[in-house]
Design a protein around this motif. Structure first.
Motif, PDB file in Angstrom:
ATOM      1  N   GLU A 121       0.819  -1.148  -0.093  1.00 28.76           N
ATOM      2  CA  GLU A 121      -0.074   0.094  -0.081  1.00 28.76           C
ATOM      3  C   GLU A 121       0.861   1.090  -0.080  1.00 28.76           C
ATOM      4  OE1 GLU A 121      -0.753   0.335   4.867  1.00 28.76           O
ATOM      5  OE2 GLU A 121      -2.245  -0.617   3.589  1.00 28.76           O
ATOM      6  N   ASN A 122       2.141   1.076   0.265  1.00 28.98           N
ATOM      7  CA  ASN A 122       3.123   2.288   0.399  1.00 28.98           C
ATOM      8  C   ASN A 122       3.541   2.543  -0.818  1.00 28.98           C
ATOM      9  OD1 ASN A 122       2.565   2.489   3.175  1.00 28.98           O
ATOM     10  ND2 ASN A 122       4.484   1.262   3.798  1.00 28.98           N
ATOM     11  N   PHE A 123       3.504   1.703  -1.920  1.00 27.21           N
ATOM     12  CA  PHE A 123       4.085   1.970  -3.097  1.00 27.21           C
ATOM     13  C   PHE A 123       3.150   1.968  -4.398  1.00 27.21           C
ATOM     14  CE2 PHE A 123       7.150  -0.220  -0.313  1.00 27.21           C
ATOM     15  CZ  PHE A 123       8.337   0.275  -0.843  1.00 27.21           C
ATOM     16  N   GLU A 124       1.860   1.548  -4.089  1.00 30.13           N
ATOM     17  CA  GLU A 124       0.713   1.511  -5.184  1.00 30.13           C
ATOM     18  C   GLU A 124      -0.081   2.624  -4.914  1.00 30.13           C
ATOM     19  OE1 GLU A 124      -0.393  -2.599  -5.489  1.00 30.13           O
ATOM     20  OE2 GLU A 124       1.579  -3.326  -6.173  1.00 30.13           O
ATOM     21  N   GLY A 125      -0.540   3.341  -6.181  1.00 30.67           N
ATOM     22  CA  GLY A 125      -1.447   4.476  -5.893  1.00 30.67           C
ATOM     23  C   GLY A 125      -0.901   5.810  -5.924  1.00 30.67           C
ATOM     24  N   VAL A 126      -1.560   6.943  -6.678  1.00 26.36           N
ATOM     25  CA  VAL A 126      -0.790   8.088  -6.515  1.00 26.36           C
ATOM     26  C   VAL A 126      -0.639   8.911  -5.483  1.00 26.36           C
ATOM     27  CG1 VAL A 126      -1.687   8.418  -9.122  1.00 26.36           C
ATOM     28  CG2 VAL A 126      -3.113   9.063  -7.018  1.00 26.36           C
ATOM     29  N   ASN A 127      -1.351   8.346  -4.549  1.00 25.73           N
ATOM     30  CA  ASN A 127      -1.404   8.909  -3.289  1.00 25.73           C
ATOM     31  C   ASN A 127      -0.370   8.337  -2.198  1.00 25.73           C
ATOM     32  OD1 ASN A 127      -3.021  11.245  -4.161  1.00 25.73           O
ATOM     33  ND2 ASN A 127      -4.832   9.984  -3.608  1.00 25.73           N
ATOM     34  N   SER A 128       0.185   7.371  -2.612  1.00 23.62           N
ATOM     35  CA  SER A 128       1.025   6.474  -1.630  1.00 23.62           C
ATOM     36  C   SER A 128       2.364   7.110  -1.347  1.00 23.62           C
ATOM     37  CB  SER A 128       1.358   4.945  -2.330  1.00 23.62           C
ATOM     38  OG  SER A 128       1.969   5.151  -3.651  1.00 23.62           O
ATOM     39  N   ILE A 129       2.928   6.883  -0.394  1.00 23.23           N
ATOM     40  CA  ILE A 129       4.421   7.317  -0.204  1.00 23.23           C
ATOM     41  C   ILE A 129       5.478   7.282  -1.105  1.00 23.23           C
ATOM     42  CG2 ILE A 129       6.153   7.503   1.805  1.00 23.23           C
ATOM     43  CD1 ILE A 129       4.212   6.000   3.727  1.00 23.23           C
TER      44      ILE A 129
END
Length: 445
Positions: free
Chosen positions: A333-341
């Motif tokens: 979850e920290n790597f995937e998605g435009v809003n991830s860290i």
């Protein structure tokens, strides 16, 4: 339960040799001393092995005497042994595998080349041979051993300590059978827990008896070039140290657009917000695994996307299987998605991998010509943190089966090329400049 349970390395090696030679179906007769001599073992190991097998109900023994009164034993493996052998995948494979290198291993004939050019033979102990046998049986076509932890290897060896593991590995380095390895790591944000990888030297004389389709391009450097002075991950770690303090606080007050980045990473950095993902490269302990990951991604691209490496990046993205190796599910979850860290991390790794693939393609085309098109490529790990690279190896499959190309780049301005199917030739300083240009991620002219 496995048939080797409770046995030490010497007994395991003897058991494999006995079953490879006599099988498990028919009885065989031999005296203890002859058995020890035949399988390069000792009298005590023979006695210990068959005592253990008898206690487990795996073998029946009967005394017999020849005309001179010398005692022999008649050995018969039981059905219980054969049933357990079917469940013991390692011992079964070791007993049935027809790799001729294994036969040489049981004859204890391992040849090494000394630096002076004189061949010499070294006698390996039973434990050394079992250690090497484990690697041979787990290696792929390029000699790469994956998915074996130190604990896995220790178990197959009958239980050995970490120190003994290190001494066994050193013995294989000393005879040149292993050319490199990348230790496993446990990472917090990256990798999770991963096992090490080992790379066998398929050009070693031990493997000459096995016909192979694998070819090799090997570059040896007796000169320091800019293109081998560092690695991509080293450059990123040093960049982190330049921009952040020891507590992980960003302290650089200048403009990142004007920063003098290493040529190895400069083009890829332009495409991401590097400040956000740079903390992932702060640990030197992850250097080897991160660099290995880049080389494995590049190897996959060279194998599957050779023709389109110069096209758009969307055609050469990291596969999902490769991505799973570097980011554990618990951290996804920290790597995937435009809003991830760390949303820029995957495209950044992808960009670095592409540039590595492109430069090694250019390197192969430089030596083999524009028509060269391998079916599979593997880049052998090279370059340690803080050290320049002395050797680059590219293993590949193509129509030239088993071809070896050795390139020596020395400090006298010469590039000497030795092909296994051609005479050697020497080129000038111009060739060195061209090779360095390629290794710095620039295309050749």
């Amino acid at each position: 339960m496995v048939v080797s349970k409770g046995l030490n390395a010497e007994c395991i090696m003897l058991l494999i040799g006995v079953v490879r030679t006599y099988g498990s179906e028919e009885s065989f007769s031999i005296d203890v001393l002859s058995l020890a001599e035949k399988f390069l073992s000792t009298k005590n190991t023979v006695i210990k092995l068959f005592q253990s097998l008898r206690q487990s109900g795996y073998v029946l023994t009967e005394e017999a005497f020849n005309s001179r009164g010398r005692g022999k034993n008649i050995y018969t493996f039981t059905q219980d042994f054969r049933d357990e052998l079917e469940k013991d995948s390692f011992i079964k494979n070791a007993c049935e595998n027809d790799n001729p290198a294994i036969d040489i291993l049981f004859k204890n004939k391992v040849v090494i080349k000394k630096s002076c050019g004189v061949d010499s033979k070294i006698m390996l102990r039973s434990s050394n041979r079992l250690f090497l046998l484990i690697f041979i049986l787990h290696a792929d076509e390029f000699g790469v051993v994956s998915n074996l932890s130190i604990a896995d290897i220790s178990k197959l060896m009958g239980g050995i300590s970490r120190d003994r593991f290190k001494s066994q590995l050193k013995a294989l380095y000393d005879i040149g059978v292993i050319k490199c390895h990348v230790s496993g790591v446990t990472g917090k944000e990256l990798f999770g827990k991963v096992k090490g990888k080992y790379y066998l030297n398929l050009t070693h004389q031990l493997f000459e008896c096995k016909k192979t389709e694998t070819s090799l391009l090997r570059l040896n450097f007796n000169i320091i070039l800019d293109g081998i002075a560092s690695t991509e991950i080293t450059a990123l770690h040093l960049l982190y140290r330049s921009l952040f303090d020891f507590n992980g606080n960003y302290t650089y007050i200048g403009s990142l657009e004007r920063f003098n980045y290493s040529t190895l990473i400069a083009e890829s950095i332009k495409k991401v917000e590097i400040k956000k993902i740079l903390p992932l490269f702060k640990s030197k302990a992850l250097h080897d695994q991160l660099q290995l990951h880049l080389l494995e991604n590049a190897s996959e691209m060279l194998s599957n996307n050779w023709e389109v490496l110069e096209g758009g990046e969307s055609a050469r993205v990291i596969t999902d299987s490769a991505w799973l190796k570097i980011v554990p599910l618990t951290k996804r979850e920290n790597f995937e998605g435009v809003n991830s860290i760390y949303s820029d991390f995957r495209p950044f790794i992808n960009s670095l991998s592409i540039r590595i693939a492109q430069k090694y393609k250019s390197l192969m085309l430089y030596f083999f010509g524009d028509d060269f098109n391998p079916s599979k490529v593997a880049l052998v790990p090279h370059g340690k943190y803080g050290c320049f690279t002395r050797c680059i190896e590219i293993v590949y499959n193509d129509s030239n089966k088993g071809k070896i190309t050795d390139v020596l780049i020395d400090n006298k301005g010469l590039v000497t090329i030795n092909d296994s199917d051609k005479k050697s030739k020497a080129e000038s300083l111009i060739a060195i400049k061209e090779i360095d240009k390629i290794l710095l991620s620039h295309e050749s002219s």
